[in-house]
Structures are given as structure tokens and as C-alpha cells.
Scaffold this motif. Structure first.
Motif, PDB file in Angstrom:
ATOM      1  N   LEU A  22       1.151  -1.265   0.277  1.00  0.00           N
ATOM      2  CA  LEU A  22      -0.311  -0.117  -0.492  1.00  0.00           C
ATOM      3  C   LEU A  22       0.921   1.269   0.337  1.00  0.00           C
ATOM      4  CD1 LEU A  22      -2.490   1.209   0.509  1.00  0.00           C
ATOM      5  CD2 LEU A  22      -2.084   1.042   2.736  1.00  0.00           C
ATOM      6  N   SER A  23       0.637   2.334  -0.914  1.00  0.00           N
ATOM      7  CA  SER A  23       0.991   3.328  -1.105  1.00  0.00           C
ATOM      8  C   SER A  23       0.640   4.435  -0.583  1.00  0.00           C
ATOM      9  CB  SER A  23       1.765   4.130  -1.834  1.00  0.00           C
ATOM     10  OG  SER A  23       2.634   2.846  -2.931  1.00  0.00           O
ATOM     11  N   TYR A  24       0.656   5.205   0.411  1.00  0.00           N
ATOM     12  CA  TYR A  24      -0.846   6.310   1.355  1.00  0.00           C
ATOM     13  C   TYR A  24      -0.283   7.774   1.453  1.00  0.00           C
ATOM     14  CZ  TYR A  24       0.205   4.836   5.162  1.00  0.00           C
ATOM     15  OH  TYR A  24       0.539   4.391   6.847  1.00  0.00           O
ATOM     16  N   SER A  26      -0.425  10.647   0.339  1.00  0.00           N
ATOM     17  CA  SER A  26       0.117  11.409  -0.846  1.00  0.00           C
ATOM     18  C   SER A  26       0.770  12.842  -0.556  1.00  0.00           C
ATOM     19  CB  SER A  26      -0.613  11.365  -2.173  1.00  0.00           C
ATOM     20  OG  SER A  26       0.297  12.490  -2.875  1.00  0.00           O
ATOM     21  N   ASN A  32      -4.277   6.493  -2.949  1.00  0.00           N
ATOM     22  CA  ASN A  32      -3.749   6.063  -3.154  1.00  0.00           C
ATOM     23  C   ASN A  32      -3.130   4.743  -3.489  1.00  0.00           C
ATOM     24  OD1 ASN A  32      -3.733   6.884  -0.040  1.00  0.00           O
ATOM     25  ND2 ASN A  32      -5.259   6.070   0.671  1.00  0.00           N
ATOM     26  N   TYR A  62       4.484   9.739  -2.426  1.00  0.00           N
ATOM     27  CA  TYR A  62       3.719   9.282  -1.066  1.00  0.00           C
ATOM     28  C   TYR A  62       5.242   9.138  -0.149  1.00  0.00           C
ATOM     29  CZ  TYR A  62       0.439   7.116  -4.139  1.00  0.00           C
ATOM     30  OH  TYR A  62      -0.728   7.230  -5.287  1.00  0.00           O
ATOM     31  N   TYR A  65       4.093   3.536   3.377  1.00  0.00           N
ATOM     32  CA  TYR A  65       3.758   2.566   3.098  1.00  0.00           C
ATOM     33  C   TYR A  65       3.605   1.785   4.094  1.00  0.00           C
ATOM     34  CZ  TYR A  65       6.086   5.405  -0.891  1.00  0.00           C
ATOM     35  OH  TYR A  65       6.428   6.146  -1.811  1.00  0.00           O
ATOM     36  N   GLU A 113      -7.061   3.454   5.032  1.00  0.00           N
ATOM     37  CA  GLU A 113      -6.246   4.028   4.287  1.00  0.00           C
ATOM     38  C   GLU A 113      -6.295   2.327   2.743  1.00  0.00           C
ATOM     39  OE1 GLU A 113      -5.155   3.321   6.730  1.00  0.00           O
ATOM     40  OE2 GLU A 113      -4.260   5.443   7.209  1.00  0.00           O
ATOM     41  N   ALA A 117      -7.717   2.708  -1.251  1.00  0.00           N
ATOM     42  CA  ALA A 117      -7.046   3.209  -2.503  1.00  0.00           C
ATOM     43  C   ALA A 117      -7.094   2.349  -3.623  1.00  0.00           C
ATOM     44  CB  ALA A 117      -5.455   1.745  -2.178  1.00  0.00           C
TER      45      ALA A 117
END
Length: 134
Positions: A22-24, A26, A32, A62, A65, A113, A117
Motif C-alpha cells: 500500500l502506498s498512501y 500522498s 492511494n 507518498y 507505505y 487507507e 486505494a
């Protein structure tokens, strides 16, 4: 500290399963991104003995993570260049959190989150390292 001076987390897993990433958070208003990267099983090895090493990448867009492993075998992470290893989280409610420039945190709850996404299965910034690490 993660993602500074090229020090990215490496996740080592045994057997089949999926590494969820997960990339969140930003810093530019980008949505996300969440997805899985399956661990491949070598044709000449049993599924339970296959070891896969993942390098977790990042994007400057971001600042948060997180990741977890859903396989039957064990999974451990370490920062590149370090001998210190710890187990990987097993769900979004108990994930391994990787905040930009900070220490990795265990047991992070990022369910909200992940739910917000966009799905990017097989397109997340996770790379399989071919061969051994050492």
C-alpha cells in the motif's frame, strides 16, 4: 531509516502467497494505491521451499507505505544492508508500516487507507530480486 540513502526494505518469504503493498499519504493529492505481487514458484522446487526476495520501492509522491504477507510460509523483512530481521504483518489491520524516513513499525492498522486505494495488482512498486541476496 527507510528510503534514505538507498536503504529500502527487503522482504523474504517462503512458499507461495502474495505480498500486499500500500502506498498512501500522498503529499500531492494522488489517490492511494494498493495491490499484490505474487511470489513465483520455481519449476524445479517444491512450493513450500521456494524463497522469494522482494525489494519494496517508493515514489516521492507518498509518505506512507505498508505491506503484509498472506502466504502459508514465513515472511521476514530487513532494511537493505542490515542483518536485523523481523516478521512481516499478516493483514491490513496488523500490517508492517514504512513511513518515509522513519523506522518501520509493526502492527500498524491501515485498513481505511487500503479501502480508499485504487487497486494496482501486479503493478505496485514491489520488485522481485532474482537469485540470492548474498
Amino acid at each position: 531509516m527507510t528510503y534514505t540513502n538507498g536503504l529500502a526494505p527487503i522482504v523474504t518469504v517462503r512458499g507461495p502467497g502474495n505480498l500486499h503493498h500500500l502506498s498512501y499519504a500522498s503529499n500531492g493529492g494522488i489517490t492511494n494505491a494498493v495491490g499484490i505481487m505474487p511470489a513465483p514458484v520455481a519449476a524445479n522446487a517444491s512450493e513450500s521451499n521456494t524463497i522469494t526476495n522482494f525489494l519494496l520501492g517508493f515514489a516521492y509522491s507518498y509518505t506512507g507505505y505498508a505491506f503484509y504477507w498472506d502466504g502459508a510460509g514465513p515472511a521476514f523483512w530487513r532494511v537493505a544492508g542490515s542483518q536485523f530481521v523481523e516478521p512481516v504483518g499478516t493483514s491490513w489491520s496488523a500490517a508492517t508500516g514504512v513511513p518515509w524516513g522513519s523506522q518501520i513499525n509493526l502492527g500498524v492498522n491501515v485498513q481505511s487507507e487500503a479501502a480508499a486505494a485504487v487497486n494496482r495488482d501486479n503493478e505496485v512498486i514491489v520488485y522481485i530480486i532474482p537469485g540470492g541476496l548474498d
